[in-house]
Write a protein that holds these residues in place. Sequence first.
Motif, PDB file in Angstrom:
ATOM      1  N   UNK A   1       0.824  -1.203   0.000  1.00 44.99           N
ATOM      2  CA  UNK A   1       0.000   0.000   0.000  1.00 44.99           C
ATOM      3  C   UNK A   1       0.866   1.265   0.000  1.00 44.99           C
ATOM      4  N   UNK A   2       1.995   1.216   0.713  1.00 43.86           N
ATOM      5  CA  UNK A   2       2.909   2.360   0.730  1.00 43.86           C
ATOM      6  C   UNK A   2       3.447   2.648  -0.669  1.00 43.86           C
ATOM      7  N   UNK A   3       3.802   1.591  -1.382  1.00 37.21           N
ATOM      8  CA  UNK A   3       4.363   1.752  -2.721  1.00 37.21           C
ATOM      9  C   UNK A   3       3.304   2.288  -3.683  1.00 37.21           C
ATOM     10  N   UNK A   4       2.098   1.749  -3.602  1.00 38.08           N
ATOM     11  CA  UNK A   4       1.013   2.188  -4.491  1.00 38.08           C
ATOM     12  C   UNK A   4       0.673   3.655  -4.237  1.00 38.08           C
ATOM     13  N   UNK A   5       0.568   4.039  -2.964  1.00 30.53           N
ATOM     14  CA  UNK A   5       0.243   5.424  -2.629  1.00 30.53           C
ATOM     15  C   UNK A   5       1.323   6.366  -3.153  1.00 30.53           C
ATOM     16  N   UNK A   6       2.570   6.002  -2.975  1.00 33.93           N
ATOM     17  CA  UNK A   6       3.663   6.851  -3.438  1.00 33.93           C
ATOM     18  C   UNK A   6       3.612   7.035  -4.945  1.00 33.93           C
ATOM     19  N   UNK A   7       3.387   5.943  -5.662  1.00 27.46           N
ATOM     20  CA  UNK A   7       3.295   6.015  -7.124  1.00 27.46           C
ATOM     21  C   UNK A   7       2.149   6.922  -7.551  1.00 27.46           C
ATOM     22  N   UNK A   8       1.017   6.831  -6.866  1.00 28.02           N
ATOM     23  CA  UNK A   8      -0.138   7.673  -7.202  1.00 28.02           C
ATOM     24  C   UNK A   8       0.157   9.149  -6.954  1.00 28.02           C
ATOM     25  N   UNK A   9       0.854   9.449  -5.846  1.00 29.17           N
ATOM     26  CA  UNK A   9       1.183  10.848  -5.559  1.00 29.17           C
ATOM     27  C   UNK A   9       2.187  11.391  -6.570  1.00 29.17           C
ATOM     28  N   UNK A  10       3.174  10.573  -6.931  1.00 32.04           N
ATOM     29  CA  UNK A  10       4.170  10.998  -7.926  1.00 32.04           C
ATOM     30  C   UNK A  10       3.481  11.339  -9.248  1.00 32.04           C
ATOM     31  N   UNK A  11       2.551  10.495  -9.680  1.00 32.46           N
ATOM     32  CA  UNK A  11       1.844  10.738 -10.956  1.00 32.46           C
ATOM     33  C   UNK A  11       0.973  11.983 -10.879  1.00 32.46           C
ATOM     34  N   UNK A  12       0.232  12.132  -9.780  1.00 31.15           N
ATOM     35  CA  UNK A  12      -0.653  13.288  -9.631  1.00 31.15           C
ATOM     36  C   UNK A  12       0.154  14.576  -9.576  1.00 31.15           C
ATOM     37  N   UNK A  13       1.269  14.559  -8.855  1.00 27.58           N
ATOM     38  CA  UNK A  13       2.099  15.755  -8.734  1.00 27.58           C
ATOM     39  C   UNK A  13       2.736  16.116 -10.072  1.00 27.58           C
ATOM     40  N   UNK A  14       3.132  15.107 -10.843  1.00 23.43           N
ATOM     41  CA  UNK A  14       3.802  15.362 -12.123  1.00 23.43           C
ATOM     42  C   UNK A  14       2.890  16.101 -13.097  1.00 23.43           C
ATOM     43  N   UNK A  15       1.590  15.878 -13.021  1.00 18.06           N
ATOM     44  CA  UNK A  15       0.657  16.559 -13.934  1.00 18.06           C
ATOM     45  C   UNK A  15       0.646  18.068 -13.701  1.00 18.06           C
ATOM     46  N   UNK A  16       1.071  18.500 -12.495  1.00 14.18           N
ATOM     47  CA  UNK A  16       1.117  19.929 -12.173  1.00 14.18           C
ATOM     48  C   UNK A  16       2.544  20.443 -12.120  1.00 14.18           C
ATOM     49  N   UNK A  17       3.488  19.633 -12.591  1.00 12.77           N
ATOM     50  CA  UNK A  17       4.887  20.062 -12.613  1.00 12.77           C
ATOM     51  C   UNK A  17       5.545  20.077 -11.242  1.00 12.77           C
ATOM     52  N   UNK A  18       5.029  19.278 -10.308  1.00 16.73           N
ATOM     53  CA  UNK A  18       5.562  19.222  -8.941  1.00 16.73           C
ATOM     54  C   UNK A  18       6.376  17.947  -8.783  1.00 16.73           C
ATOM     55  N   UNK A  19       7.587  18.073  -8.273  1.00 17.21           N
ATOM     56  CA  UNK A  19       8.473  16.916  -8.099  1.00 17.21           C
ATOM     57  C   UNK A  19       8.288  16.292  -6.723  1.00 17.21           C
ATOM     58  N   UNK A  20       8.375  14.976  -6.688  1.00 16.96           N
ATOM     59  CA  UNK A  20       8.417  14.250  -5.416  1.00 16.96           C
ATOM     60  C   UNK A  20       9.848  13.752  -5.262  1.00 16.96           C
ATOM     61  N   UNK A  21      10.592  14.369  -4.354  1.00 16.35           N
ATOM     62  CA  UNK A  21      12.007  14.020  -4.204  1.00 16.35           C
ATOM     63  C   UNK A  21      12.209  12.669  -3.533  1.00 16.35           C
ATOM     64  N   UNK A  22      11.332  12.343  -2.585  1.00 18.39           N
ATOM     65  CA  UNK A  22      11.526  11.083  -1.864  1.00 18.39           C
ATOM     66  C   UNK A  22      10.301  10.803  -0.996  1.00 18.39           C
TER      67      UNK A  22
END
Length: 251
Positions: free
Chosen positions: A212-233
Amino acid sequence: MSKEPKPAGMAEFSFLPDLVPQPMEPSTPVGAEGHRLRMRQRLLKAGPDALADYEMLEMILFIALPRRDTKPLARALLARFRTFGGVLGAPPTELMGVDGIGEAGAAALKLVQAAALRMMRQDIAAQPVLSTWERLTDYLMAAMGHERVEQFRVLFLDGKNKLIADEVQGTGTINHAPAYPREVVRRCLELHASAVILAHNHPSGEPAPSREDVVLTTDIVRAAATMGIAVHDHIIIGRGKWLSFRAEKLF
């Protein structure tokens, strides 16, 4: 000269009431005061490393509880919460569950924790977060390592990777904290953040990520990327250790 006898039935009284001894308020015993003075002097002359954990707790508590013998209280806290950090990180209700601590003692302990975290957070905010990685993980360990339930927090960064805000986005159960990609992105837009670092704790003490941790992280990375926001870690905090998703190549 002989004293005249008092008239029968007349009560004896003093014309100098201010000189009549008054009941004294209870005070700290001399021995205890001397003990406190010696600890203060040791702290100021030799530094905090000269004090044992229970002595540090004693000193914190006797500021809040000046008429109590705080040594037994300090030892009782360590017996229950195991470490100095465990005491400071314990919830106020649990601290007050230790006989003699009360609201004043619990407030003093939580104030020390809050002061330490604020100092660490301000050190992090003074320069780009990515250049102070060790300080960042130390801060997250101090902030989350003793939590009894999962806590999901987001560190919002500006275009120079300086800290804008550190916010708890969700608090949950012993093995789950709610977090929603759309809420993370929405808050990024409100704060004009260019990047984020995600973090949550595992009260079990083991920082290994769940599916669940991995899935949530992947979802946040994708959602943030659509707005040009980076997820560093995404950092998972355990007890005395931590795990980086970036280092483990989990996204």
